[in-house]
Write a protein that holds these residues in place. Sequence first.
Motif, PDB file in Angstrom:
ATOM      1  N   SER A   2       0.829  -1.201   0.000  1.00  0.00           N
ATOM      2  CA  SER A   2       0.000   0.000   0.000  1.00  0.00           C
ATOM      3  C   SER A   2       0.863   1.251   0.000  1.00  0.00           C
ATOM      4  O   SER A   2       2.064   1.212   0.297  1.00  0.00           O
ATOM      5  CB  SER A   2      -0.903   0.013   1.236  1.00  0.00           C
ATOM      6  N   ASP A   3       0.235   2.398  -0.348  1.00  0.00           N
ATOM      7  CA  ASP A   3       0.962   3.678  -0.335  1.00  0.00           C
ATOM      8  C   ASP A   3       1.489   3.985   1.054  1.00  0.00           C
ATOM      9  O   ASP A   3       2.594   4.506   1.207  1.00  0.00           O
ATOM     10  CB  ASP A   3       0.038   4.809  -0.792  1.00  0.00           C
ATOM     11  N   THR A   4       0.669   3.656   2.099  1.00  0.00           N
ATOM     12  CA  THR A   4       1.091   3.899   3.483  1.00  0.00           C
ATOM     13  C   THR A   4       2.333   3.095   3.817  1.00  0.00           C
ATOM     14  O   THR A   4       3.304   3.612   4.383  1.00  0.00           O
ATOM     15  CB  THR A   4      -0.044   3.550   4.462  1.00  0.00           C
ATOM     16  N   THR A   6       4.517   1.852   1.769  1.00  0.00           N
ATOM     17  CA  THR A   6       5.645   2.359   0.979  1.00  0.00           C
ATOM     18  C   THR A   6       6.232   3.608   1.625  1.00  0.00           C
ATOM     19  O   THR A   6       7.453   3.741   1.761  1.00  0.00           O
ATOM     20  CB  THR A   6       5.182   2.697  -0.454  1.00  0.00           C
ATOM     21  N   MET A   7       5.349   4.533   2.061  1.00  0.00           N
ATOM     22  CA  MET A   7       5.799   5.781   2.679  1.00  0.00           C
ATOM     23  C   MET A   7       6.597   5.500   3.953  1.00  0.00           C
ATOM     24  O   MET A   7       7.643   6.114   4.190  1.00  0.00           O
ATOM     25  CB  MET A   7       4.590   6.659   3.001  1.00  0.00           C
ATOM     26  N   ILE A   8       6.099   4.557   4.758  1.00  0.00           N
ATOM     27  CA  ILE A   8       6.764   4.265   6.027  1.00  0.00           C
ATOM     28  C   ILE A   8       8.064   3.500   5.809  1.00  0.00           C
ATOM     29  O   ILE A   8       9.095   3.816   6.404  1.00  0.00           O
ATOM     30  CB  ILE A   8       5.810   3.507   6.971  1.00  0.00           C
ATOM     31  N   GLU A   9       8.033   2.505   4.929  1.00  0.00           N
ATOM     32  CA  GLU A   9       9.224   1.674   4.734  1.00  0.00           C
ATOM     33  C   GLU A   9      10.338   2.418   4.008  1.00  0.00           C
ATOM     34  O   GLU A   9      11.510   2.093   4.162  1.00  0.00           O
ATOM     35  CB  GLU A   9       8.845   0.392   4.001  1.00  0.00           C
ATOM     36  N   ASN A  10       9.978   3.411   3.200  1.00  0.00           N
ATOM     37  CA  ASN A  10      10.995   4.184   2.474  1.00  0.00           C
ATOM     38  C   ASN A  10      11.360   5.475   3.193  1.00  0.00           C
ATOM     39  O   ASN A  10      11.793   6.439   2.558  1.00  0.00           O
ATOM     40  CB  ASN A  10      10.494   4.502   1.052  1.00  0.00           C
ATOM     41  N   ARG A  11      11.168   5.500   4.498  1.00  0.00           N
ATOM     42  CA  ARG A  11      11.466   6.712   5.267  1.00  0.00           C
ATOM     43  C   ARG A  11      12.967   6.978   5.288  1.00  0.00           C
ATOM     44  O   ARG A  11      13.777   6.038   5.263  1.00  0.00           O
ATOM     45  CB  ARG A  11      10.945   6.571   6.700  1.00  0.00           C
ATOM     46  N   PRO A  12      13.348   8.258   5.381  1.00  0.00           N
ATOM     47  CA  PRO A  12      14.769   8.589   5.510  1.00  0.00           C
ATOM     48  C   PRO A  12      15.263   8.208   6.902  1.00  0.00           C
ATOM     49  O   PRO A  12      14.464   7.912   7.801  1.00  0.00           O
ATOM     50  CB  PRO A  12      14.804  10.100   5.292  1.00  0.00           C
ATOM     51  N   PRO A  13      16.574   8.208   7.099  1.00  0.00           N
ATOM     52  CA  PRO A  13      17.095   7.718   8.387  1.00  0.00           C
ATOM     53  C   PRO A  13      16.858   8.636   9.575  1.00  0.00           C
ATOM     54  O   PRO A  13      17.002   8.207  10.713  1.00  0.00           O
ATOM     55  CB  PRO A  13      18.601   7.551   8.123  1.00  0.00           C
ATOM     56  N   SER A  14      16.500   9.910   9.333  1.00  0.00           N
ATOM     57  CA  SER A  14      16.406  10.838  10.468  1.00  0.00           C
ATOM     58  C   SER A  14      15.407  11.945  10.211  1.00  0.00           C
ATOM     59  O   SER A  14      15.081  12.263   9.054  1.00  0.00           O
ATOM     60  CB  SER A  14      17.777  11.462  10.754  1.00  0.00           C
ATOM     61  N   VAL A  15      14.933  12.556  11.298  1.00  0.00           N
ATOM     62  CA  VAL A  15      14.091  13.752  11.189  1.00  0.00           C
ATOM     63  C   VAL A  15      14.929  14.931  10.689  1.00  0.00           C
ATOM     64  O   VAL A  15      14.402  15.848  10.049  1.00  0.00           O
ATOM     65  CB  VAL A  15      13.417  14.064  12.534  1.00  0.00           C
ATOM     66  N   ALA A  16      16.231  14.904  10.936  1.00  0.00           N
ATOM     67  CA  ALA A  16      17.104  15.949  10.389  1.00  0.00           C
ATOM     68  C   ALA A  16      16.984  15.966   8.864  1.00  0.00           C
ATOM     69  O   ALA A  16      16.865  17.036   8.244  1.00  0.00           O
ATOM     70  CB  ALA A  16      18.548  15.695  10.813  1.00  0.00           C
ATOM     71  N   ALA A  17      16.986  14.779   8.257  1.00  0.00           N
ATOM     72  CA  ALA A  17      16.821  14.691   6.797  1.00  0.00           C
ATOM     73  C   ALA A  17      15.422  15.130   6.387  1.00  0.00           C
ATOM     74  O   ALA A  17      15.248  15.835   5.381  1.00  0.00           O
ATOM     75  CB  ALA A  17      17.096  13.266   6.333  1.00  0.00           C
ATOM     76  N   LEU A  18      14.414  14.744   7.173  1.00  0.00           N
ATOM     77  CA  LEU A  18      13.035  15.167   6.888  1.00  0.00           C
ATOM     78  C   LEU A  18      12.906  16.686   6.970  1.00  0.00           C
ATOM     79  O   LEU A  18      12.182  17.303   6.182  1.00  0.00           O
ATOM     80  CB  LEU A  18      12.065  14.527   7.888  1.00  0.00           C
ATOM     81  N   PHE A  19      13.594  17.297   7.932  1.00  0.00           N
ATOM     82  CA  PHE A  19      13.544  18.748   8.097  1.00  0.00           C
ATOM     83  C   PHE A  19      14.103  19.442   6.849  1.00  0.00           C
ATOM     84  O   PHE A  19      13.502  20.396   6.330  1.00  0.00           O
ATOM     85  CB  PHE A  19      14.324  19.162   9.342  1.00  0.00           C
ATOM     86  N   LEU A  20      15.230  18.956   6.342  1.00  0.00           N
ATOM     87  CA  LEU A  20      15.808  19.557   5.144  1.00  0.00           C
ATOM     88  C   LEU A  20      14.872  19.380   3.944  1.00  0.00           C
ATOM     89  O   LEU A  20      14.753  20.284   3.101  1.00  0.00           O
ATOM     90  CB  LEU A  20      17.175  18.938   4.843  1.00  0.00           C
ATOM     91  N   GLU A  21      14.209  18.230   3.865  1.00  0.00           N
ATOM     92  CA  GLU A  21      13.229  17.999   2.796  1.00  0.00           C
ATOM     93  C   GLU A  21      12.069  18.991   2.912  1.00  0.00           C
ATOM     94  O   GLU A  21      11.609  19.545   1.916  1.00  0.00           O
ATOM     95  CB  GLU A  21      12.677  16.566   2.868  1.00  0.00           C
ATOM     96  N   TRP A 224      12.074   8.564  15.389  1.00  0.00           N
ATOM     97  CA  TRP A 224      11.392   9.823  15.079  1.00  0.00           C
ATOM     98  C   TRP A 224      11.011   9.913  13.609  1.00  0.00           C
ATOM     99  O   TRP A 224       9.954  10.453  13.264  1.00  0.00           O
ATOM    100  CB  TRP A 224      12.263  11.011  15.498  1.00  0.00           C
ATOM    101  N   SER A 225      11.859   9.379  12.729  1.00  0.00           N
ATOM    102  CA  SER A 225      11.526   9.368  11.306  1.00  0.00           C
ATOM    103  C   SER A 225      10.284   8.505  11.072  1.00  0.00           C
ATOM    104  O   SER A 225       9.379   8.886  10.323  1.00  0.00           O
ATOM    105  CB  SER A 225      12.710   8.824  10.504  1.00  0.00           C
ATOM    106  N   TYR A 226      10.238   7.344  11.744  1.00  0.00           N
ATOM    107  CA  TYR A 226       9.053   6.483  11.639  1.00  0.00           C
ATOM    108  C   TYR A 226       7.816   7.196  12.170  1.00  0.00           C
ATOM    109  O   TYR A 226       6.751   7.187  11.550  1.00  0.00           O
ATOM    110  CB  TYR A 226       9.269   5.177  12.406  1.00  0.00           C
ATOM    111  N   MET A 227       7.937   7.829  13.345  1.00  0.00           N
ATOM    112  CA  MET A 227       6.792   8.513  13.943  1.00  0.00           C
ATOM    113  C   MET A 227       6.260   9.599  13.012  1.00  0.00           C
ATOM    114  O   MET A 227       5.042   9.765  12.853  1.00  0.00           O
ATOM    115  CB  MET A 227       7.185   9.133  15.288  1.00  0.00           C
ATOM    116  N   ALA A 228       7.155  10.348  12.394  1.00  0.00           N
ATOM    117  CA  ALA A 228       6.738  11.412  11.478  1.00  0.00           C
ATOM    118  C   ALA A 228       5.907  10.847  10.338  1.00  0.00           C
ATOM    119  O   ALA A 228       4.834  11.371  10.000  1.00  0.00           O
ATOM    120  CB  ALA A 228       7.970  12.128  10.939  1.00  0.00           C
ATOM    121  N   LYS A 229       6.385   9.764   9.738  1.00  0.00           N
ATOM    122  CA  LYS A 229       5.673   9.160   8.604  1.00  0.00           C
ATOM    123  C   LYS A 229       4.370   8.493   9.052  1.00  0.00           C
ATOM    124  O   LYS A 229       3.350   8.572   8.350  1.00  0.00           O
ATOM    125  CB  LYS A 229       6.576   8.130   7.920  1.00  0.00           C
ATOM    126  N   ALA A 230       4.398   7.834  10.211  1.00  0.00           N
ATOM    127  CA  ALA A 230       3.191   7.141  10.691  1.00  0.00           C
ATOM    128  C   ALA A 230       2.097   8.137  11.062  1.00  0.00           C
ATOM    129  O   ALA A 230       0.912   7.906  10.786  1.00  0.00           O
ATOM    130  CB  ALA A 230       3.540   6.256  11.886  1.00  0.00           C
TER     131      ALA A 230
END
Length: 629
Positions: A2-4, A6-21, A224-230
């Motif tokens: 599912s899209d969900t 895919t989004m969770i399993e392909n998460r980046p390694p850190s919230v720092a990376a998510l922040f830059l995105e 934290w990366s998982y929590m953000a995506k979930a």
Amino acid sequence: MSDTQTMIENRPPSVAALFLERVAKTPDAEAYRSPVPPPSGQGPDEWRSLSWRQAAERVDAIAAGLIDLGVRPEERVALASGTRVEWILADLGVMCAGAATTTVYPQTNAEESAYILADSESRVLIAEDAVQLAKARERRAELPRLAHVVVVDPDGAAPAPGDPEGWVLSLADLEKRGRARLEQHPESVRERVAAITGDQLATLIYTSGTTGRPKGVRLPHDCWSYMAKAIAATELVTPEDVQYLWLPLAHVFGKVLISGQIEVGHVTAVDGRVDRIIENLPVVRPTYMAAVPRIFEKVYNGVAAKARAGGAAKYKIFQWAAGVAREYAKVTQDNFRRTGRATAPFGLTARHKAADALVYAKLREAFGGRLRAAVSGSAALAPEIGYFFSGAGIHILEGYGLTESSAASFVNPGEAYRTGTVGKPLPGTEVRIADDGEVLLRGPGIMAGYHGLPEQTAAVLEPDGWLHTGDIGELSVDGYLRITDRKKDLIKTSGGKYIAPAEVEGQFKAVCPFVSNILVHGADRNFCTALIALDEPALLDWAAEHGLGGRPYAELVSTPEVTELVQGYVDRLNQGLQRWQTIKKFRLLPRDLDIEHGELTPSLKLKRPVVERTYQDLIEDMYAGSRES
């Protein structure tokens, strides 16, 4: 897949990376709002905004400044501050430097603060003000690894004689150093972020345990990366939302809200001053917020007290409207569960419409008038209070998690929420109920372990990843979890009957608008008793109406009139309980329970052993002369 997934399993390694995105996606969108008091100290605050680009400029400067101070990946940087936008910027700066944040509540005393700083081996402390600096300075001999203290509000926090050179600097000084470093090495922060792996330590949160020293919970970047995506996958929040964030960010519940916001990209208004919540809500006008049950209890008690002060007729209308709200919520939730539509019979709908005009609309306005949903966590919300707010159009979605599971393991799903449950597991989190009723969790949000405590880690974390939560719960056939009590808090009477004290306490909070805190006692006794602390403003209002005005709280609770008042509510409670659950005797406490006396955790959870020790004489007095079997 599912899209969900895919989004969770392909998460980046850190919230720092998510922040830059996030910054790259919406650089000019509003990220944070924060209050600035007027220079005169009189009048309303001015709320100022930061765009994602502006936030990133400060985060980069803080991260580069920490690198310039010699902070290496996974080294700890402690944060001792109340909830404010600088807390978030500093935490992101620590993570973007590849380091790990040690969170410290600003209320923590010097001794325990020093223990946390020493146990975590924190190299830098980011302190809110002179008060937090003074705690570190007082215990500096115990902190040989603490190389620097960075002060957010520098007033009165200048270096003192005896401080090592460069030991104290301001946040502004740190950012200045960071900007200078970035001029020389513009990629230094991006290189640190790119090097972060999911299993690197991101956060060390010390649990405020009821006994002994707090334990440091090791939460890696991937949590934290998982929590953000979930959180994003639940679709409870949208990019258009405005969140009001006042929860302590030193607590895991507050911390997880930062991760979710970065992924979704909505605005967050940040102000941790609890005494300003009522004033801020109509200004911020949030669409979404999170709180602990005590806040909803205080609002409920305040509304009831206001109605009572308006006279008998007004109070009667409130009681009628509260009853209609609960009935309407139960019926509509039940119908939604069965048919997918939140409907109610015509007669109930008509009564609800009338009650809305008289009571509920004003209550919603007090929350700013736009609140779609409020998430409640950290402790159990009394179902009758939840039903009241639900029927009044303030939808409280209970959630559940622990520090050890990065806060958010369960949450109620939007329209399909069920009061009295904590909802369904977040995508990617597994749950099972052990033979003794204990809730077990497994998933990417689970901690790596307790810092430096392998035996205590092994006691709660199985080799295959299942975490023993210590909570007793029940799962419905369609996956909703109901927490019934803490495993260690279950009471077994001398007659062999098991009682869940939190359940009885929650029911009392729903029937008594004067209660602030209650502790039910009865382990190894032949009947149950209770220690009850009353809500001081509500009690003083009642006293003024009944010829007892002008007396202080401690004097009022010793009067026969107040004892009789509370006895009436205890009698009402007992009517709905099994015989062995009923409260046979109670004592009113001379003051409310609080964090300062160690009776509540900073997230306002009751520390039962502390309260029972403090008021052991009152407990024994209630059992004096009874035949214990």
